[in-house]
Design an enzyme around this catalytic site. Sequence first.
Site, PDB file in Angstrom:
ATOM      1  N   ALA A 131       0.869  -1.172   0.000  1.00 54.08           N
ATOM      2  CA  ALA A 131       0.000   0.000   0.000  1.00 54.08           C
ATOM      3  C   ALA A 131       0.906   1.222   0.000  1.00 54.08           C
ATOM      4  CB  ALA A 131      -0.929   0.007   1.210  1.00 54.08           C
ATOM      5  N   SER A 132       0.389   2.331  -0.520  1.00 53.94           N
ATOM      6  CA  SER A 132       1.248   3.503  -0.707  1.00 53.94           C
ATOM      7  C   SER A 132       1.637   4.197   0.587  1.00 53.94           C
ATOM      8  CB  SER A 132       0.561   4.506  -1.642  1.00 53.94           C
ATOM      9  OG  SER A 132       0.379   3.944  -2.919  1.00 53.94           O
TER      10      SER A 132
END
Length: 209
Positions: free
Chosen positions: A9-10
């Site tokens: 995930a970013s």
Amino acid sequence: MFIRAYLRASTVDQDANRARKALEDFVSSHGQQIAKSYIENESGASLQRPKLFELLDDAKPGDVLLVEQVDRLSRLTESDWQQLRATIKAKEVRVVALDLPTSHQFMQTTTAAADAFTSRMLAAINDMLLDMLAAVARKDYEDRRRRQSEGISKAKEKGAYKGRGIDKDKHSRIMALVGKGTGIRETARLLEVSTSTVLRAIEKAKANA
């Protein structure tokens, strides 16, 4: 077959584990199981992803690198993507993505000799589609960044832009560790945040000093 799942995930505020069940269900449907998972919160637009390269360091020829979507693996520029692809090829790792059906052939444990030609053709097509989806993921990233920048510019013109809020508690915990001499990567690991978050906290502290 050794299957290594990569979940990304970013930001630390996003759940990198979100896709775990989808990956487990997919693998189970092929009579396999995930041997090891690598989870991190880093941008797909950066090659600075410790967990991804830990996976590649651990991998043996023939291992499967499993992702939910190609954009979990790459939102990289063309040059960075080619660098990552070269590493993957050198390790002889097979990329399997749920959104890339041609890659699902790599979940098979054996391939009949009579299907060797078909297998090679599918592998070539898969490589082409993998490159294409990586390019699409990069374009989507750049488009979103452009729209975000345009939105910020308009908000600034109206005097309505306040910038991203700061998690003061998180920053204080980061600086407490850094103040004790803990390194950036170790601080990120201990607090389960990205290295970029640690760097932002340090920069903010310096600016306020």
